[in-house]
Write a protein that holds these residues in place. Structure first.
Motif, PDB file in Angstrom:
ATOM      1  N   LEU A   1      44.297   1.773  10.134  1.00 26.39           N
ATOM      2  CA  LEU A   1      44.466   3.212   9.932  1.00 26.39           C
ATOM      3  C   LEU A   1      43.696   4.020  10.975  1.00 26.39           C
ATOM      4  CD1 LEU A   1      44.225   3.443   6.051  1.00 26.39           C
ATOM      5  CD2 LEU A   1      46.159   4.183   7.433  1.00 26.39           C
ATOM      6  N   MET A   2      42.541   3.518  11.371  1.00 28.28           N
ATOM      7  CA  MET A   2      41.721   4.239  12.341  1.00 28.28           C
ATOM      8  C   MET A   2      42.338   4.207  13.735  1.00 28.28           C
ATOM      9  SD  MET A   2      37.845   3.134  11.226  1.00 28.28           S
ATOM     10  CE  MET A   2      37.091   4.114  12.531  1.00 28.28           C
ATOM     11  N   PHE A   3      42.934   3.081  14.114  1.00 25.34           N
ATOM     12  CA  PHE A   3      43.306   2.897  15.512  1.00 25.34           C
ATOM     13  C   PHE A   3      44.803   2.685  15.760  1.00 25.34           C
ATOM     14  CE2 PHE A   3      38.931   1.156  15.059  1.00 25.34           C
ATOM     15  CZ  PHE A   3      38.270   2.111  15.806  1.00 25.34           C
ATOM     16  N   HIS A   4      45.596   2.467  14.705  1.00 29.59           N
ATOM     17  CA  HIS A   4      46.985   2.069  14.928  1.00 29.59           C
ATOM     18  C   HIS A   4      47.956   2.774  13.980  1.00 29.59           C
ATOM     19  CE1 HIS A   4      45.655  -1.024  17.692  1.00 29.59           C
ATOM     20  NE2 HIS A   4      44.790  -1.433  16.788  1.00 29.59           N
ATOM     21  N   ARG A   5      47.851   4.085  13.848  1.00 30.26           N
ATOM     22  CA  ARG A   5      48.821   4.826  13.034  1.00 30.26           C
ATOM     23  C   ARG A   5      50.039   5.146  13.910  1.00 30.26           C
ATOM     24  NH1 ARG A   5      44.340   7.510  12.142  1.00 30.26           N
ATOM     25  NH2 ARG A   5      45.136   9.486  12.972  1.00 30.26           N
ATOM     26  N   ASP A   6      50.693   4.098  14.359  1.00 26.37           N
ATOM     27  CA  ASP A   6      51.813   4.259  15.278  1.00 26.37           C
ATOM     28  C   ASP A   6      53.066   4.718  14.531  1.00 26.37           C
ATOM     29  OD1 ASP A   6      50.187   3.251  17.365  1.00 26.37           O
ATOM     30  OD2 ASP A   6      50.663   1.201  16.733  1.00 26.37           O
ATOM     31  N   GLU A   7      53.882   5.516  15.209  1.00 24.81           N
ATOM     32  CA  GLU A   7      55.142   5.991  14.657  1.00 24.81           C
ATOM     33  C   GLU A   7      56.291   5.156  15.213  1.00 24.81           C
ATOM     34  OE1 GLU A   7      55.729  10.151  15.173  1.00 24.81           O
ATOM     35  OE2 GLU A   7      53.623  10.652  14.733  1.00 24.81           O
ATOM     36  N   TYR A   8      57.282   4.905  14.356  1.00 27.07           N
ATOM     37  CA  TYR A   8      58.446   4.113  14.754  1.00 27.07           C
ATOM     38  C   TYR A   8      59.709   4.866  14.344  1.00 27.07           C
ATOM     39  CZ  TYR A   8      54.894   0.486  15.060  1.00 27.07           C
ATOM     40  OH  TYR A   8      53.752  -0.223  15.366  1.00 27.07           O
ATOM     41  N   ALA A   9      60.531   5.207  15.321  1.00 28.55           N
ATOM     42  CA  ALA A   9      61.810   5.847  15.029  1.00 28.55           C
ATOM     43  C   ALA A   9      62.764   4.802  14.456  1.00 28.55           C
ATOM     44  CB  ALA A   9      62.390   6.468  16.284  1.00 28.55           C
ATOM     45  N   TYR A  10      63.513   5.209  13.423  1.00 29.58           N
ATOM     46  CA  TYR A  10      64.431   4.258  12.801  1.00 29.58           C
ATOM     47  C   TYR A  10      65.722   4.963  12.387  1.00 29.58           C
ATOM     48  CZ  TYR A  10      63.137   6.232   8.236  1.00 29.58           C
ATOM     49  OH  TYR A  10      62.929   7.085   7.171  1.00 29.58           O
ATOM     50  N   GLU A  11      66.748   4.138  12.185  1.00 28.52           N
ATOM     51  CA  GLU A  11      68.007   4.596  11.598  1.00 28.52           C
ATOM     52  C   GLU A  11      68.255   3.740  10.376  1.00 28.52           C
ATOM     53  OE1 GLU A  11      71.619   5.724  13.977  1.00 28.52           O
ATOM     54  OE2 GLU A  11      72.412   3.935  12.965  1.00 28.52           O
ATOM     55  N   LEU A  12      68.468   4.371   9.238  1.00 33.71           N
ATOM     56  CA  LEU A  12      68.558   3.663   7.962  1.00 33.71           C
ATOM     57  C   LEU A  12      69.840   4.022   7.232  1.00 33.71           C
ATOM     58  CD1 LEU A  12      67.299   2.045   5.529  1.00 33.71           C
ATOM     59  CD2 LEU A  12      66.247   4.216   4.818  1.00 33.71           C
ATOM     60  N   SER A  13      70.558   2.994   6.770  1.00 37.39           N
ATOM     61  CA  SER A  13      71.700   3.183   5.884  1.00 37.39           C
ATOM     62  C   SER A  13      71.391   2.491   4.560  1.00 37.39           C
ATOM     63  CB  SER A  13      72.962   2.593   6.508  1.00 37.39           C
ATOM     64  OG  SER A  13      74.053   2.675   5.595  1.00 37.39           O
ATOM     65  N   ILE A  14      71.583   3.214   3.459  1.00 38.67           N
ATOM     66  CA  ILE A  14      71.277   2.700   2.123  1.00 38.67           C
ATOM     67  C   ILE A  14      72.577   2.508   1.355  1.00 38.67           C
ATOM     68  CG2 ILE A  14      70.101   3.174  -0.064  1.00 38.67           C
ATOM     69  CD1 ILE A  14      68.129   4.900   1.508  1.00 38.67           C
ATOM     70  N   ASP A  15      72.830   1.289   0.935  1.00 40.89           N
ATOM     71  CA  ASP A  15      74.044   0.952   0.180  1.00 40.89           C
ATOM     72  C   ASP A  15      75.312   1.451   0.873  1.00 40.89           C
ATOM     73  OD1 ASP A  15      72.748  -0.462  -1.852  1.00 40.89           O
ATOM     74  OD2 ASP A  15      72.361   1.349  -3.014  1.00 40.89           O
ATOM     75  N   GLY A  16      75.343   1.301   2.194  1.00 42.49           N
ATOM     76  CA  GLY A  16      76.526   1.671   2.961  1.00 42.49           C
ATOM     77  C   GLY A  16      76.691   3.152   3.213  1.00 42.49           C
ATOM     78  N   GLY A  17      75.683   3.965   2.882  1.00 42.37           N
ATOM     79  CA  GLY A  17      75.787   5.411   3.061  1.00 42.37           C
ATOM     80  C   GLY A  17      75.599   5.844   4.502  1.00 42.37           C
ATOM     81  N   GLU A  18      75.669   7.156   4.713  1.00 43.31           N
ATOM     82  CA  GLU A  18      75.510   7.714   6.045  1.00 43.31           C
ATOM     83  C   GLU A  18      74.119   7.416   6.588  1.00 43.31           C
ATOM     84  OE1 GLU A  18      77.625   9.373   8.146  1.00 43.31           O
ATOM     85  OE2 GLU A  18      79.142   8.648   6.731  1.00 43.31           O
ATOM     86  N   PRO A  19      74.016   7.064   7.857  1.00 42.41           N
ATOM     87  CA  PRO A  19      72.708   6.743   8.442  1.00 42.41           C
ATOM     88  C   PRO A  19      71.764   7.946   8.420  1.00 42.41           C
ATOM     89  CG  PRO A  19      74.486   5.950   9.842  1.00 42.41           C
ATOM     90  CD  PRO A  19      75.115   6.838   8.816  1.00 42.41           C
ATOM     91  N   GLN A  20      70.490   7.650   8.153  1.00 44.80           N
ATOM     92  CA  GLN A  20      69.417   8.638   8.249  1.00 44.80           C
ATOM     93  C   GLN A  20      68.584   8.296   9.481  1.00 44.80           C
ATOM     94  OE1 GLN A  20      67.049   8.577   4.674  1.00 44.80           O
ATOM     95  NE2 GLN A  20      68.806   8.108   3.371  1.00 44.80           N
ATOM     96  N   ARG A  21      68.201   9.307  10.259  1.00 42.29           N
ATOM     97  CA  ARG A  21      67.373   9.079  11.442  1.00 42.29           C
ATOM     98  C   ARG A  21      66.070   9.836  11.279  1.00 42.29           C
ATOM     99  NH1 ARG A  21      72.632   9.571  13.010  1.00 42.29           N
ATOM    100  NH2 ARG A  21      73.508   7.799  14.205  1.00 42.29           N
ATOM    101  N   ARG A  22      64.974   9.087  11.217  1.00 48.72           N
ATOM    102  CA  ARG A  22      63.655   9.684  11.045  1.00 48.72           C
ATOM    103  C   ARG A  22      62.626   8.804  11.750  1.00 48.72           C
ATOM    104  NH1 ARG A  22      62.311  11.911   5.093  1.00 48.72           N
ATOM    105  NH2 ARG A  22      60.731  12.948   6.358  1.00 48.72           N
ATOM    106  N   SER A  23      61.363   9.140  11.565  1.00 49.10           N
ATOM    107  CA  SER A  23      60.262   8.308  12.041  1.00 49.10           C
ATOM    108  C   SER A  23      59.410   7.907  10.856  1.00 49.10           C
ATOM    109  CB  SER A  23      59.392   9.066  13.056  1.00 49.10           C
ATOM    110  OG  SER A  23      60.109   9.303  14.248  1.00 49.10           O
ATOM    111  N   MET A  24      58.786   6.766  10.966  1.00 46.19           N
ATOM    112  CA  MET A  24      57.919   6.293   9.886  1.00 46.19           C
ATOM    113  C   MET A  24      56.714   5.594  10.504  1.00 46.19           C
ATOM    114  SD  MET A  24      57.809   2.757   9.512  1.00 46.19           S
ATOM    115  CE  MET A  24      58.555   1.453  10.490  1.00 46.19           C
ATOM    116  N   PHE A  25      55.654   5.467   9.671  1.00 44.79           N
ATOM    117  CA  PHE A  25      54.582   4.574  10.079  1.00 44.79           C
ATOM    118  C   PHE A  25      54.375   3.455   9.061  1.00 44.79           C
ATOM    119  CE2 PHE A  25      52.241   7.857   7.750  1.00 44.79           C
ATOM    120  CZ  PHE A  25      51.333   7.129   6.987  1.00 44.79           C
ATOM    121  N   LEU A  26      55.099   3.533   7.944  1.00 45.41           N
ATOM    122  CA  LEU A  26      55.025   2.488   6.921  1.00 45.41           C
ATOM    123  C   LEU A  26      56.355   2.438   6.191  1.00 45.41           C
ATOM    124  CD1 LEU A  26      52.122   1.972   4.365  1.00 45.41           C
ATOM    125  CD2 LEU A  26      54.469   2.199   3.561  1.00 45.41           C
TER     126      LEU A  26
END
Length: 309
Positions: A177-202
């Motif tokens: 948490l102190m040194f590696h709160r890196d962000e990762y851009a992702y594209e997510l589809s849930i149960d075949g739904g429309e893709p969501q594009r956001r960033s996450m760290f967890l």
């Protein structure tokens, strides 16, 4: 015939800094006693990665396969059992002897070895879900980003310190948490739904409620309900709030932070990243930048222990 019939114990002798080998010695004595739930008990120790899977895949003649070790050995043994046709597949039992023991917590098994052995005599057979990610089965957890980096980092920290369980995860977590709160851009589809594009760290995908030695990341997850429970933490977030969320997840008290956390329930997910993030499945590293995730509802019979019974 005793209630668990003819059993095979698959033992990781290196589990929990060598306690697995001591567990095997205990089993050789207890498995032959009048208190044993087994008609017969064979014991095999693993020698290398993948050996537990091979042993379980060849266990079709047994009634029960009991894993002695942690989540990683459960992960391997379950994959092996899935290679056996369901009508011949043994029931899976667990004597916890690992660093996190999260699947044992999901099953309600005591974490003390002798108590867990006694609990097998009173355990209930239930059909449990199995997750699949890129063709690999998992029984408890799949995660990306910070939580995966913490889980993977605990391996090196355990070797250096000899620590296990929640304390190990806490120490590694604070450092990440102190040194590696890196962000990762992702594209997510849930149960075949429309893709969501956001960033996450967890990003955690759970069959059971906990990871990291008892952190209730998805406290309502049920291993027999046929769906995943998912938790995603979104940036931006500073160290102080991230640390507070991390610590509150120990008791599942983080769920009210809707401005930072998203929770989903799903049977199928497809998630892709611009570059491969830190990722773990049942505590083992998995490397990819796209993950196709599905659930096999109530696919494998497992021994659960209800402490209230």
């Amino acid at each position: 015939m005793r209630r668990l019939g003819n059993a095979l114990a698959i033992v990781n002798p290196a589990a929990q800094n060598g306690n697995g080998a001591r567990g095997a010695a205990f089993l050789r004595y207890a498995g032959a006693s009048d208190a044993s739930p087994f008609q017969s008990l064979s014991i095999e120790t693993t020698r290398e990665p993948g050996h537990a899977r091979a042993l379980a895949a060849a266990a079709g003649a047994y009634d029960t396969v009991v894993v002695v070790g942690g989540d990683g050995v459960v992960h391997e043994a379950a994959a092996g059992l899935l290679e056996i046709a369901c009508e011949h597949r043994p029931v899976l039992g667990l004597l916890p002897c690992g660093n996190g023991n999260d699947y044992a917590r999901t099953l309600g098994m005591p974490l003390a070895f002798d108590d867990a052995f006694s609990a097998l005599s009173h355990a209930t057979r239930r059909a449990a879900d199995v997750g699949i990610v890129n063709g690999t089965p998992f029984m408890q957890t799949l995660s990306f980003g910070l939580d995966a980096a913490i889980a993977l980092g605990t391996h090196e920290r355990r070797v250096k310190t000899g620590r296990t369980g929640t304390r190990l995860f806490l120490e590694e977590g604070i450092e990440q948490l102190m040194f590696h709160r890196d962000e990762y851009a992702y594209e997510l589809s849930i149960d075949g739904g429309e893709p969501q594009r956001r960033s996450m760290f967890l990003f955690a995908v759970q069959v059971g409620p906990t990871y990291g030695g008892g952190f209730k990341i998805c406290p309502d997850a049920d291993p027999c309900d046929g769906v995943f429970d998912c938790c995603i933490a979104h940036p931006p977030i500073g160290f102080a709030r991230a640390a507070k969320l991390f610590l509150s997840a120990k008791d599942g008290k983080h769920t009210g932070n809707a401005d930072v956390l998203s929770f989903y329930r799903a049977k199928r997910l497809s998630v892709s990243f611009s570059a491969a993030p830190p990722a773990q499945v049942d505590g083992e590293r998995i490397v990819a930048d796209r993950f196709d995730i599905s659930i096999l509802p109530r696919e494998i019979d497992v021994l659960f222990f209800d402490r209230r019974a």
